[in-house]
Design an enzyme around this catalytic site. Structure first.
Site, PDB file in Angstrom:
ATOM      1  N   SER A   1      -7.712  20.154   9.618  1.00 56.21           N
ATOM      2  CA  SER A   1      -9.063  20.527  10.054  1.00 56.21           C
ATOM      3  C   SER A   1      -9.018  21.743  10.970  1.00 56.21           C
ATOM      4  CB  SER A   1      -9.764  19.353  10.757  1.00 56.21           C
ATOM      5  OG  SER A   1      -9.334  19.239  12.087  1.00 56.21           O
ATOM      6  N   GLY A   2     -10.199  22.239  11.299  1.00 55.45           N
ATOM      7  CA  GLY A   2     -10.340  23.286  12.312  1.00 55.45           C
ATOM      8  C   GLY A   2      -9.486  24.525  12.078  1.00 55.45           C
TER       9      GLY A   2
ATOM     10  N   TYR B   1      -5.147  17.614  28.798  1.00 57.00           N
ATOM     11  CA  TYR B   1      -5.186  18.575  27.680  1.00 57.00           C
ATOM     12  C   TYR B   1      -4.843  19.978  28.181  1.00 57.00           C
ATOM     13  CZ  TYR B   1      -7.059  21.831  24.234  1.00 57.00           C
ATOM     14  OH  TYR B   1      -7.208  22.880  23.349  1.00 57.00           O
TER      15      TYR B   1
ATOM     16  N   ILE C   1       2.478  24.518   9.068  1.00 58.14           N
ATOM     17  CA  ILE C   1       1.386  24.488  10.055  1.00 58.14           C
ATOM     18  C   ILE C   1       1.094  23.033  10.406  1.00 58.14           C
ATOM     19  CG2 ILE C   1      -1.012  25.117  10.564  1.00 58.14           C
ATOM     20  CD1 ILE C   1      -0.847  27.283   8.455  1.00 58.14           C
ATOM     21  N   THR C   2       1.235  22.678  11.670  1.00 58.97           N
ATOM     22  CA  THR C   2       0.908  21.303  12.074  1.00 58.97           C
ATOM     23  C   THR C   2      -0.605  21.184  12.256  1.00 58.97           C
ATOM     24  OG1 THR C   2       1.067  21.661  14.482  1.00 58.97           O
ATOM     25  CG2 THR C   2       3.123  21.138  13.308  1.00 58.97           C
ATOM     26  N   GLY C   3      -1.136  20.015  11.950  1.00 59.11           N
ATOM     27  CA  GLY C   3      -2.571  19.795  12.124  1.00 59.11           C
ATOM     28  C   GLY C   3      -3.398  20.716  11.248  1.00 59.11           C
ATOM     29  N   ALA C   4      -2.988  20.847   9.975  1.00 54.31           N
ATOM     30  CA  ALA C   4      -3.702  21.757   9.073  1.00 54.31           C
ATOM     31  C   ALA C   4      -4.821  21.046   8.323  1.00 54.31           C
ATOM     32  CB  ALA C   4      -2.721  22.390   8.092  1.00 54.31           C
TER      33      ALA C   4
HETATM   34  P1  NDP Z   1      -9.106  19.984  15.330  1.00 55.36           P
HETATM   35  O1  NDP Z   1      -9.288  18.647  15.952  1.00 55.36           O
HETATM   36  O2  NDP Z   1     -10.042  20.446  14.304  1.00 55.36           O
HETATM   37  O3  NDP Z   1      -7.644  20.064  14.705  1.00 55.36           O
HETATM   38  C1  NDP Z   1      -6.564  19.436  15.303  1.00 55.36           C
HETATM   39  C2  NDP Z   1      -5.577  19.027  14.253  1.00 55.36           C
HETATM   40  O4  NDP Z   1      -4.485  18.352  14.875  1.00 55.36           O
HETATM   41  C3  NDP Z   1      -6.150  18.051  13.229  1.00 55.36           C
HETATM   42  O5  NDP Z   1      -5.679  18.438  11.965  1.00 55.36           O
HETATM   43  C4  NDP Z   1      -5.555  16.740  13.635  1.00 55.36           C
HETATM   44  O6  NDP Z   1      -5.369  15.827  12.581  1.00 55.36           O
HETATM   45  C5  NDP Z   1      -4.205  17.201  14.153  1.00 55.36           C
HETATM   46  N1  NDP Z   1      -3.540  16.172  14.936  1.00 55.36           N
HETATM   47  C6  NDP Z   1      -4.013  15.508  16.012  1.00 55.36           C
HETATM   48  N2  NDP Z   1      -3.119  14.595  16.408  1.00 55.36           N
HETATM   49  C7  NDP Z   1      -2.050  14.700  15.592  1.00 55.36           C
HETATM   50  C8  NDP Z   1      -0.825  14.019  15.495  1.00 55.36           C
HETATM   51  N3  NDP Z   1      -0.508  13.018  16.312  1.00 55.36           N
HETATM   52  N4  NDP Z   1       0.040  14.378  14.523  1.00 55.36           N
HETATM   53  C9  NDP Z   1      -0.280  15.356  13.660  1.00 55.36           C
HETATM   54  N5  NDP Z   1      -1.429  16.033  13.697  1.00 55.36           N
HETATM   55  C10 NDP Z   1      -2.314  15.699  14.657  1.00 55.36           C
HETATM   56  O7  NDP Z   1      -9.031  21.013  16.548  1.00 55.36           O
HETATM   57  P2  NDP Z   1      -8.847  22.612  16.592  1.00 55.36           P
HETATM   58  O8  NDP Z   1      -8.692  23.145  15.246  1.00 55.36           O
HETATM   59  O9  NDP Z   1      -9.882  23.127  17.481  1.00 55.36           O
HETATM   60  O10 NDP Z   1      -7.463  22.717  17.376  1.00 55.36           O
HETATM   61  C11 NDP Z   1      -6.355  23.380  16.854  1.00 55.36           C
HETATM   62  C12 NDP Z   1      -5.593  24.063  17.972  1.00 55.36           C
HETATM   63  O11 NDP Z   1      -6.403  25.073  18.546  1.00 55.36           O
HETATM   64  C13 NDP Z   1      -5.184  23.149  19.104  1.00 55.36           C
HETATM   65  O12 NDP Z   1      -3.870  23.475  19.501  1.00 55.36           O
HETATM   66  C14 NDP Z   1      -6.160  23.502  20.211  1.00 55.36           C
HETATM   67  O13 NDP Z   1      -5.604  23.261  21.469  1.00 55.36           O
HETATM   68  C15 NDP Z   1      -6.335  24.965  19.951  1.00 55.36           C
HETATM   69  N6  NDP Z   1      -7.511  25.601  20.532  1.00 55.36           N
HETATM   70  C16 NDP Z   1      -8.762  25.230  20.126  1.00 55.36           C
HETATM   71  C17 NDP Z   1      -9.871  25.836  20.671  1.00 55.36           C
HETATM   72  C18 NDP Z   1     -11.236  25.470  20.280  1.00 55.36           C
HETATM   73  O14 NDP Z   1     -12.159  26.029  20.846  1.00 55.36           O
HETATM   74  N7  NDP Z   1     -11.440  24.569  19.331  1.00 55.36           N
HETATM   75  C19 NDP Z   1      -9.724  26.904  21.671  1.00 55.36           C
HETATM   76  C20 NDP Z   1      -8.365  27.210  22.015  1.00 55.36           C
HETATM   77  C21 NDP Z   1      -7.318  26.587  21.439  1.00 55.36           C
HETATM   78  P3  NDP Z   1      -6.595  14.935  11.992  1.00 55.36           P
HETATM   79  O15 NDP Z   1      -7.349  15.869  11.103  1.00 55.36           O
HETATM   80  O16 NDP Z   1      -5.856  13.878  11.253  1.00 55.36           O
HETATM   81  O17 NDP Z   1      -7.366  14.463  13.147  1.00 55.36           O
HETATM   82 MG1  PMR Z   2     -15.715  26.445  28.668  1.00 55.54          MG
HETATM   83  C1  PMR Z   2     -16.399  32.334  30.381  1.00 55.54           C
HETATM   84  C2  PMR Z   2     -16.343  31.955  29.219  1.00 55.54           C
HETATM   85  C3  PMR Z   2     -15.887  30.648  28.745  1.00 55.54           C
HETATM   86  C4  PMR Z   2     -15.055  30.494  27.686  1.00 55.54           C
HETATM   87  C5  PMR Z   2     -14.461  31.576  26.844  1.00 55.54           C
HETATM   88  C6  PMR Z   2     -14.850  29.101  27.521  1.00 55.54           C
HETATM   89  C7  PMR Z   2     -14.007  28.551  26.560  1.00 55.54           C
HETATM   90  N1  PMR Z   2     -15.580  28.417  28.468  1.00 55.54           N
HETATM   91  C8  PMR Z   2     -16.239  29.350  29.245  1.00 55.54           C
HETATM   92  C9  PMR Z   2     -17.072  29.084  30.335  1.00 55.54           C
HETATM   93  C10 PMR Z   2     -17.495  27.818  30.734  1.00 55.54           C
HETATM   94  N2  PMR Z   2     -17.148  26.654  30.184  1.00 55.54           N
HETATM   95  C11 PMR Z   2     -18.408  27.559  31.824  1.00 55.54           C
HETATM   96  C12 PMR Z   2     -19.030  28.629  32.677  1.00 55.54           C
HETATM   97  C13 PMR Z   2     -18.585  26.194  31.890  1.00 55.54           C
HETATM   98  C14 PMR Z   2     -19.404  25.416  32.849  1.00 55.54           C
HETATM   99  C15 PMR Z   2     -20.732  25.233  32.329  1.00 55.54           C
HETATM  100  C16 PMR Z   2     -17.779  25.629  30.836  1.00 55.54           C
HETATM  101  C17 PMR Z   2     -17.697  24.280  30.572  1.00 55.54           C
HETATM  102  C18 PMR Z   2     -16.840  23.735  29.616  1.00 55.54           C
HETATM  103  C19 PMR Z   2     -16.615  22.343  29.347  1.00 55.54           C
HETATM  104  C20 PMR Z   2     -17.263  21.178  29.968  1.00 55.54           C
HETATM  105  N3  PMR Z   2     -16.014  24.495  28.800  1.00 55.54           N
HETATM  106  C21 PMR Z   2     -15.291  23.626  28.080  1.00 55.54           C
HETATM  107  C22 PMR Z   2     -15.641  22.329  28.378  1.00 55.54           C
HETATM  108  C23 PMR Z   2     -14.824  21.473  27.565  1.00 55.54           C
HETATM  109  O1  PMR Z   2     -14.822  20.257  27.512  1.00 55.54           O
HETATM  110  C24 PMR Z   2     -13.877  22.335  26.796  1.00 55.54           C
HETATM  111  C25 PMR Z   2     -12.515  22.117  27.381  1.00 55.54           C
HETATM  112  O2  PMR Z   2     -12.259  22.412  28.505  1.00 55.54           O
HETATM  113  O3  PMR Z   2     -11.597  21.611  26.621  1.00 55.54           O
HETATM  114  C26 PMR Z   2     -10.345  21.471  27.272  1.00 55.54           C
HETATM  115  C27 PMR Z   2     -14.309  23.751  27.097  1.00 55.54           C
HETATM  116  C28 PMR Z   2     -13.896  24.985  26.619  1.00 55.54           C
HETATM  117  N4  PMR Z   2     -14.364  26.176  27.120  1.00 55.54           N
HETATM  118  C29 PMR Z   2     -13.805  27.204  26.408  1.00 55.54           C
HETATM  119  C30 PMR Z   2     -12.928  26.658  25.427  1.00 55.54           C
HETATM  120  C31 PMR Z   2     -12.109  27.455  24.459  1.00 55.54           C
HETATM  121  C32 PMR Z   2     -12.987  25.300  25.558  1.00 55.54           C
HETATM  122  C33 PMR Z   2     -12.293  24.356  24.636  1.00 55.54           C
HETATM  123  C34 PMR Z   2     -11.079  23.979  24.411  1.00 55.54           C
HETATM  124  C35 PMR Z   2      -9.758  24.615  24.617  1.00 55.54           C
HETATM  125  O4  PMR Z   2      -9.430  25.244  25.561  1.00 55.54           O
HETATM  126  O5  PMR Z   2      -9.007  24.464  23.725  1.00 55.54           O
END
Ligand code: NDP
Ligand code: PMR
Ligand code: LMG
Length: 395
Positions: free
Chosen positions: A92-93, A270, A87-90
């Protein structure tokens, strides 16, 4: 105005939604779902046009048997050996939560591929992961050299590779100027897509050699890269255009730092990288699934609004984003829940279908979701593959 917008958003989001456990091919709300019937047609035409155009690498090694696969118990029954998952990036999160969920079952050995060794060690200990069920190995996805080194080290460890999870990502929404990887690629696409692309291309051979019953390659996607959803329509929207910036090396020198050749925007970079992740999964499926039997999958785990992904965002955003997702969009999931979801895609016997983008409904039942038109464009996926191969030195 803001209130009105909020109530509009809220009511738009209250459309009832059903997803059948792990099978249904439909959904109808705004959370991850199609706005038009066209998309369905689009999706099936992609599926139909997936005839083999390319020779898979080393298909002949698919059935290599290893004596370690099944251990016979005293009464002669065979039990499955521990699965081995990278698992890459394990650290955090989502990655950490998934590592924990799998390690706790006792059925998996998790190789945590992380850029910060100490952070990963502390995270694993802090999460209470049984220490015999994980190993930490260094991997910095923002350096192709590090990716190659990781693959060498992994092979030297002589562990089998049964599942690879490409999870790590960076998100730079407030950056005014692009920053770059060791190889000169814009950092978000360079890390999230190109680093993983090289890793997955190299390790698919190792997956192919594994004798584990279900070998899987999973690339984490997201709703925000899918413009057939409300979330995917929040500006700036993902779009790869004709890939001219990527073809030029997204280095900000002789080309733009953005895939589509436009001006730098960190949030868009992104989202573009997530589109690349989802296209890559499908192209892998087309090129390798039939010959190797490996399952290729992507997913949207839900909005895990509390993770480190938002570390570069302004403090006000970090404060408001979790309640916004919890109470208004209702798209919020905890890290723990998201980890269970990804762990299902790793190990659930019912999630073996390849080429699928998984999502979960409100009762946390998995369903096959539809990708946006761009994120399911087979021609773009092929082009992305070819350009990416050149950039990472595979072609
Ligand atoms: P986190 O920032 O918690 O986790 C990201 C992980 O990636 C960390 O472990 C970080 O390491 C690692 N990482 C970043 N850069 C590198 C690098 N150069 N080499 C190796 N590892 C690296 O974020 P999330 O857990 O939220 O994100 C995990 C995945 O989920 C991502 O693919 C994200 O796009 C996806 N995702 C997240 C959503 C969300 O709402 N959070 C929604 C949809 C998808 P370090 O701990 O050292 O910083
Ligand atoms: Mg979003 C309709 C529902 C919904 C969901 C499931 C997400 C997920 N978001 C939703 C709606 C909205 N967002 C709406 C209506 C707005 C305007 C107010 C909004 C805004 C917003 C911002 C500014 N949302 C965001 C941001 C971010 O900076 C995040 C992003 O785009 O990261 C790329 C984000 C996200 N919204 C999500 C999810 C899952 C993210 C986070 C990251 C990702 O896709 O991995
Ligand atoms: C961008 O701005 C920056 O431009 C970019 O540089 C980068 O920093 C990026 O993601 C990072 O952000 C984002 C900005 C753009 O969004 C906002 O954050 C503004 C919030 C505005 C608030 C609106 C009210 C919502 C009510 C929420 C109240 C709770 C407060 C919590 C807020 C926490 C933060 C999320 O956004 C805009 O430009 C505003 C436009 C927002 C509308 C987006 C929805 C578009 C929907 C279009 C749907 C089209 C599809 C058809 C649907 C048909 C349905 C039947």
């Amino acid at each position: 105005m803001a209130l009105r917008a909020a109530s509009l958003v809220s009511s738009a989001l209250s459309v009832p939604k059903e997803g059948k456990p792990s099978a249904s091919f439909k959904d109808s709300s705004l959370f991850g779902v199609s706005f038009s019937e066209n998309l369905k047609a689009e999706f099936s035409s992609v599926a139909l046009s997936s005839k083999r155009e390319f020779k898979p690498v080393r298909a002949q090694t698919a059935a290599t048997a290893s004596p370690t696969v099944n251990k016979a118990t005293s009464d002669g029954r065979k039990t499955l050996r521990k699965g081995s998952v990278v698992i890459t990036g394990a650290s955090s999160g989502l990655g950490l939560a998934t590592a924990k969920a799998l390690a706790e079952t006792g059925k998996w050995h998790v190789i945590m591929a992380c850029r910060d060794f100490l952070k990963a060690e502390r995270a694993a200990k802090g999460a209470g992961m049984p220490k015999e069920n994980y190993t930490i190995m260094h991997l910095d996805l923002s350096s192709l050299e590090s990716v190659r080194q990781f693959v060498d080290n992994f092979r030297r460890s002589e562990r089998p590779l049964d599942v690879l999870v490409c999870n790590a990502a960076v998100y730079l929404p407030t950056a005014k100027e692009p920053t770059y990887t060791a190889d000169g690629f814009e950092l978000s696409v360079g890390t999230n897509h190109l680093g993983h692309f090289l890793l997955a291309r190299l390790l698919v051979e190792d997956l192919n050699k594994s004798d584990y019953p279900s070998r899987r390659l999973i690339i984490v996607g997201s709703i925000t890269g899918n413009t057939n959803t409300l979330a995917g329509n929040v500006p700036p929207k993902a779009s790869l255009g004709d890939l001219r910036g990527l073809a030029g090396g997204i280095n900000g020198l002789n080309s733009s730092a953005m895939i589509d050749g436009g001006d730098f925007d960190g949030a868009k970079a992104y989202k573009d990288s997530k589109v690349c992740n989802m296209l890559t999964m499908q192209e892998f499926h087309r090129r390798y699934h039939e010959e190797t039997g490996i399952t290729f999958a992507s997913l949207y785990p839900g909005c895990i609004a509390t993770t480190g992904l938002f570390r570069e965002h302004i403090p006000l955003f970090r404060l408001l984003f979790p309640p916004f997702q919890k109470y208004i969009t209702k798209g919020y999931v905890s890290e723990e829940e998201s980890g269970k979801r990804l762990a299902q895609v790793v190990s659930d016997p019912s999630l073996t279908k390849s080429g699928v983008y998984w999502s979960w409904n409100k009762t946390s039942a998995s369903f096959e979701n539809q990708l946006s038109e761009e994120a399911s464009d087979a021609d773009k996926a092929r082009k992305l593959w070819e350009v990416s191969e050149k950039l990472v030195g595979l072609a």
